[in-house]
Design a protein around this motif. Structure first.
Motif, mmCIF file in Angstrom:
data_model
loop_
_atom_site.group_PDB
_atom_site.id
_atom_site.type_symbol
_atom_site.label_atom_id
_atom_site.label_comp_id
_atom_site.label_asym_id
_atom_site.label_seq_id
_atom_site.Cartn_x
_atom_site.Cartn_y
_atom_site.Cartn_z
ATOM 1 N N UNK A 1 1.207 -0.896 0.080
ATOM 2 C CA UNK A 1 0.080 -0.363 -0.272
ATOM 3 C C UNK A 1 1.103 1.123 0.148
ATOM 4 N N UNK A 2 2.214 1.326 -0.715
ATOM 5 C CA UNK A 2 2.928 2.751 -0.308
ATOM 6 C C UNK A 2 2.489 3.492 -0.961
ATOM 7 N N UNK A 3 2.081 3.133 -2.222
ATOM 8 C CA UNK A 3 1.936 4.025 -3.611
ATOM 9 C C UNK A 3 0.078 4.943 -2.683
ATOM 10 N N UNK A 4 -0.699 4.173 -2.301
ATOM 11 C CA UNK A 4 -1.620 4.469 -1.982
ATOM 12 C C UNK A 4 -1.593 5.351 -0.382
ATOM 13 N N UNK A 5 -0.566 5.693 0.269
ATOM 14 C CA UNK A 5 -0.208 6.321 1.046
ATOM 15 C C UNK A 5 0.661 7.128 0.387
ATOM 16 N N UNK B 1 2.399 10.017 3.172
ATOM 17 C CA UNK B 1 2.832 9.783 4.240
ATOM 18 C C UNK B 1 4.785 9.392 3.858
ATOM 19 N N UNK B 2 4.931 8.993 2.093
ATOM 20 C CA UNK B 2 6.261 8.798 1.963
ATOM 21 C C UNK B 2 6.734 9.791 0.928
ATOM 22 N N UNK B 3 7.732 9.261 0.470
ATOM 23 C CA UNK B 3 8.228 11.102 -0.412
ATOM 24 C C UNK B 3 8.051 9.736 -1.942
ATOM 25 N N UNK B 4 8.498 10.101 -2.737
ATOM 26 C CA UNK B 4 8.805 9.162 -3.931
ATOM 27 C C UNK B 4 9.858 8.426 -3.804
ATOM 28 N N UNK B 5 9.773 7.513 -4.334
ATOM 29 C CA UNK B 5 10.529 5.988 -3.692
ATOM 30 C C UNK B 5 11.752 6.539 -4.695
ATOM 31 N N UNK C 1 15.911 -2.257 -0.142
ATOM 32 C CA UNK C 1 14.437 -2.150 -1.112
ATOM 33 C C UNK C 1 13.309 -1.670 -0.724
ATOM 34 N N UNK C 2 12.832 -2.691 0.486
ATOM 35 C CA UNK C 2 11.307 -1.752 0.964
ATOM 36 C C UNK C 2 12.549 -0.167 1.566
ATOM 37 N N UNK C 3 12.883 0.428 2.054
ATOM 38 C CA UNK C 3 13.719 1.591 2.290
ATOM 39 C C UNK C 3 13.641 2.454 0.805
ATOM 40 N N UNK C 4 14.196 2.233 -0.075
ATOM 41 C CA UNK C 4 13.735 2.658 -1.289
ATOM 42 C C UNK C 4 12.718 2.662 -1.902
ATOM 43 N N UNK C 5 11.660 1.392 -1.700
ATOM 44 C CA UNK C 5 10.734 2.071 -2.127
ATOM 45 C C UNK C 5 9.615 3.030 -1.668
ATOM 46 N N UNK C 6 10.186 3.081 0.066
ATOM 47 C CA UNK C 6 9.231 3.809 0.896
ATOM 48 C C UNK C 6 9.738 5.841 0.168
ATOM 49 N N UNK C 7 10.691 5.654 0.006
ATOM 50 C CA UNK C 7 11.493 6.223 -0.663
ATOM 51 C C UNK C 7 12.207 7.447 0.972
ATOM 52 N N UNK C 8 12.740 6.351 0.999
ATOM 53 C CA UNK C 8 14.179 6.354 2.586
ATOM 54 C C UNK C 8 15.284 6.276 2.489
ATOM 55 N N UNK C 9 15.526 5.679 1.349
ATOM 56 C CA UNK C 9 17.171 5.170 1.262
ATOM 57 C C UNK C 9 18.520 5.828 1.549
ATOM 58 N N UNK C 10 18.953 5.876 1.875
ATOM 59 C CA UNK C 10 20.175 6.972 1.288
ATOM 60 C C UNK C 10 21.241 6.122 1.510
ATOM 61 N N UNK C 11 22.445 6.651 0.816
ATOM 62 C CA UNK C 11 23.664 5.341 0.645
ATOM 63 C C UNK C 11 24.637 6.689 1.702
#
Length: 57
Positions: free
Chosen positions: A22-26, A31-35, A47-57
């Motif tokens: 449901x990330x796209x709905x949220x 609720x979530x920034x762009x993937x 992968x989950x952090x990236x999908x939720x828009x929160x992955x940073x190297x």
């Protein structure tokens, strides 16, 4: 005391099952920034952090 920057595997699995579908709905509610892209060989947590828009190297 030690600190691990990683999320427990069970939590990652549960979030993947409960939230990921449901990330796209949220995201539509703000609720979530762009993937964000993640490495091809990313583990499930990254992968989950990236999908939720929160992955940073």
């Amino acid at each position: 005391m030690t600190f691990s920057p990683h999320t427990p595997k069970t939590l990652v699995e549960n979030l993947g099952e409960q939230i990921a579908p449901d990330i796209e709905m949220w995201r539509g509610f703000g609720v979530f920034p762009p993937e964000v892209p993640v490495p091809e060989n990313a583990n499930r947590e990254v992968a989950l952090l990236g999908k939720a828009g929160y992955w940073r190297e």
